[in-house]
Motif scaffolding. Structure first.
Motif, PDB file in Angstrom:
ATOM      1  N   ASN A 163      -4.955  -6.470  -2.539  1.00 54.69           N
ATOM      2  CA  ASN A 163      -4.437  -5.869  -3.781  1.00 54.69           C
ATOM      3  C   ASN A 163      -3.827  -4.495  -3.518  1.00 54.69           C
ATOM      4  O   ASN A 163      -4.001  -3.561  -4.295  1.00 54.69           O
ATOM      5  CB  ASN A 163      -5.526  -5.788  -4.844  1.00 54.69           C
ATOM      6  CG  ASN A 163      -5.862  -7.154  -5.420  1.00 54.69           C
ATOM      7  OD1 ASN A 163      -6.037  -8.122  -4.681  1.00 54.69           O
ATOM      8  ND2 ASN A 163      -5.955  -7.257  -6.725  1.00 54.69           N
ATOM      9  N   GLY A 164      -3.128  -4.386  -2.388  1.00 50.51           N
ATOM     10  CA  GLY A 164      -2.412  -3.162  -2.068  1.00 50.51           C
ATOM     11  C   GLY A 164      -3.276  -2.009  -1.596  1.00 50.51           C
ATOM     12  O   GLY A 164      -2.785  -0.901  -1.398  1.00 50.51           O
ATOM     13  N   ALA A 207       0.502  -0.314  -5.802  1.00 55.56           N
ATOM     14  CA  ALA A 207      -0.859  -0.412  -5.256  1.00 55.56           C
ATOM     15  C   ALA A 207      -1.907  -0.047  -6.299  1.00 55.56           C
ATOM     16  O   ALA A 207      -2.946  -0.707  -6.414  1.00 55.56           O
ATOM     17  CB  ALA A 207      -1.002   0.486  -4.027  1.00 55.56           C
ATOM     18  N   GLU A 208      -1.630   1.001  -7.093  1.00 52.95           N
ATOM     19  CA  GLU A 208      -2.613   1.370  -8.121  1.00 52.95           C
ATOM     20  C   GLU A 208      -2.684   0.301  -9.212  1.00 52.95           C
ATOM     21  O   GLU A 208      -3.750  -0.053  -9.692  1.00 52.95           O
ATOM     22  CB  GLU A 208      -2.273   2.719  -8.761  1.00 52.95           C
ATOM     23  CG  GLU A 208      -3.474   3.271  -9.530  1.00 52.95           C
ATOM     24  CD  GLU A 208      -3.127   3.960 -10.856  1.00 52.95           C
ATOM     25  OE1 GLU A 208      -4.062   4.354 -11.563  1.00 52.95           O
ATOM     26  OE2 GLU A 208      -1.938   4.083 -11.181  1.00 52.95           O
ATOM     27  N   SER A 223      -4.744   6.221   3.469  1.00 56.95           N
ATOM     28  CA  SER A 223      -5.421   6.656   4.707  1.00 56.95           C
ATOM     29  C   SER A 223      -6.811   7.209   4.400  1.00 56.95           C
ATOM     30  O   SER A 223      -7.766   6.977   5.156  1.00 56.95           O
ATOM     31  CB  SER A 223      -4.582   7.699   5.445  1.00 56.95           C
ATOM     32  OG  SER A 223      -4.332   8.821   4.619  1.00 56.95           O
ATOM     33  N   GLU A 224      -6.956   7.930   3.287  1.00 60.22           N
ATOM     34  CA  GLU A 224      -8.274   8.468   2.926  1.00 60.22           C
ATOM     35  C   GLU A 224      -9.230   7.329   2.546  1.00 60.22           C
ATOM     36  O   GLU A 224     -10.398   7.321   2.943  1.00 60.22           O
ATOM     37  CB  GLU A 224      -8.155   9.449   1.760  1.00 60.22           C
ATOM     38  CG  GLU A 224      -9.494  10.101   1.398  1.00 60.22           C
ATOM     39  CD  GLU A 224      -9.409  11.061   0.223  1.00 60.22           C
ATOM     40  OE1 GLU A 224     -10.472  11.385  -0.349  1.00 60.22           O
ATOM     41  OE2 GLU A 224      -8.291  11.478  -0.131  1.00 60.22           O
ATOM     42  N   ALA A 235       0.827  -1.209   0.000  1.00 56.34           N
ATOM     43  CA  ALA A 235       0.000   0.000   0.000  1.00 56.34           C
ATOM     44  C   ALA A 235       0.862   1.261   0.000  1.00 56.34           C
ATOM     45  O   ALA A 235       0.446   2.319  -0.486  1.00 56.34           O
ATOM     46  CB  ALA A 235      -0.935  -0.006   1.205  1.00 56.34           C
ATOM     47  N   GLU A 236       2.084   1.163   0.551  1.00 60.77           N
ATOM     48  CA  GLU A 236       2.982   2.325   0.609  1.00 60.77           C
ATOM     49  C   GLU A 236       3.644   2.597  -0.742  1.00 60.77           C
ATOM     50  O   GLU A 236       4.126   3.694  -0.988  1.00 60.77           O
ATOM     51  CB  GLU A 236       4.042   2.096   1.690  1.00 60.77           C
ATOM     52  CG  GLU A 236       3.446   2.089   3.110  1.00 60.77           C
ATOM     53  CD  GLU A 236       4.386   1.445   4.123  1.00 60.77           C
ATOM     54  OE1 GLU A 236       5.590   1.342   3.807  1.00 60.77           O
ATOM     55  OE2 GLU A 236       3.912   1.063   5.204  1.00 60.77           O
ATOM     56  N   ASP A 237       3.685   1.580  -1.607  1.00 56.86           N
ATOM     57  CA  ASP A 237       4.226   1.755  -2.955  1.00 56.86           C
ATOM     58  C   ASP A 237       3.058   2.157  -3.861  1.00 56.86           C
ATOM     59  O   ASP A 237       2.331   1.324  -4.374  1.00 56.86           O
ATOM     60  CB  ASP A 237       4.858   0.433  -3.424  1.00 56.86           C
ATOM     61  CG  ASP A 237       5.569   0.560  -4.777  1.00 56.86           C
ATOM     62  OD1 ASP A 237       5.176   1.447  -5.570  1.00 56.86           O
ATOM     63  OD2 ASP A 237       6.488  -0.221  -5.032  1.00 56.86           O
TER      64      ASP A 237
END
Length: 298
Positions: A248-249, A104-105, A173-174, A98-100
């Protein structure tokens, strides 16, 4: 493979295995099929004379791409016979995915669904170029096209995807905050709470695969989607629970009925509202949400 840990071919394959899986998964949207592709890649790689290979990573990506293309064309027939909408197989991923933002997208349910609208070759070219930054010459060798043709395909695929992907990048986070609001409304049966978090034009897509009950076509609009969600969950009042996790990120919900996994709910967020809601209930697609799958772009 593990019996020959010192074998150079095996060591190289293992070193790049997570990358090859990610390539295959992004092309196929199915972890089970991606694993089959990796098995086929290994069998071909084991026969290669390594002294003739200049860039082993690129060579492995090329084999994986070709096997994925073969599999993608075969999957097209399966999807045509599929009962109801087809959604990608959700993967429980490590929080660092998720940080990448780029990774993640690229594996988000929203973008994976956009990739479904490309032809097999367009998808291969887009994934290799836009996600993995593979050079045009190398892509050309993988898809059996000229570099000039690959550039044209890449341009066409990029334009197609850009017209359909979310217009803004939403932070993890959003997305999590929006999902928390949705979760509270979902678990308490609060229709107004759902309407507050669903965009007016929200699209709900359910995948039961003909095994579990799900809408046979997308449900469009906040009122319809909200009533559909609560109509389904209302029958199981007190027996449903959900856990916030990373699939999935991206933040997602694992929904449980009487403690057993019932499905995975992923979302697409724009302007702090949910515009896409994807609920995978097909049991055949839920084997990868209890243990983490490692994804990587490198």
């Amino acid at each position: 493979m593990s019996a020959h840990a010192t074998d150079p071919a095996t060591e190289t394959f293992i070193a790049h295995r997570n990358l090859l899986f990610t390539v295959a998964y992004e092309m196929l949207g199915s972890a089970a099929d991606a694993e089959d592709v990796l098995q086929e890649t290994w069998l071909r790689w084991a026969e290669v004379d390594l002294s003739q290979v200049r860039d082993q990573r690129a060579y492995l990506v090329r084999i994986t791409t070709r096997q994925s293309l073969n599999r993608l064309r075969a999957m097209k027939r399966r999807k045509e016979a599929y009962v109801g909408p087809w959604l990608p197989e959700p993967l429980l991923t490590a929080p660092d995915v998720a940080e990448d933002v780029e990774l993640a997208e690229s594996v988000s349910m929203a973008l994976m669904l956009v990739l479904e609208t490309l032809s097999p070759t367009e998808r291969a070219v887009f994934v290799l170029r836009e996600v993995f930054d593979v050079g045009y010459d190398e892509i050309a060798a993988a898809v059996d096209k000229s570099p000039a043709a690959v550039r044209q395909i890449a341009h066409r695929a990029r334009r197609h995807v850009d017209a359909r992907r979310p217009r803004e990048v939403v932070s993890s986070s959003e997305t999590r905050a929006v999902l928390e609001s949705f979760r509270r409304a979902f678990e308490t049966g609060d229709l107004q709470g759902l309407l507050d978090v669903l965009a007016p034009e929200v699209v709900l897509v359910g995948d039961g695969g003909g095994v579990k009950q799900a809408a046979l076509r997308p449900v469009i609009g906040a009122q319809k989607a909200g009533r559909f969600i609560l109509g389904g969950s209302g029958k199981f009042a007190g027996r449903l629970s959900s856990d916030l996790t990373v699939v999935n990120g991206n933040p997602a919900l694992v929904v449980r009925l009487d403690g057993e996994i019932d499905g995975v709910m992923a979302i697409r967020v724009e302007a702090a509202r949910i515009t896409g809601l994807y609920y995978v209930r097909n049991p055949e697609k839920l084997s990868r949400v209890e243990s983490e799958t490692t994804l990587t772009l490198r």
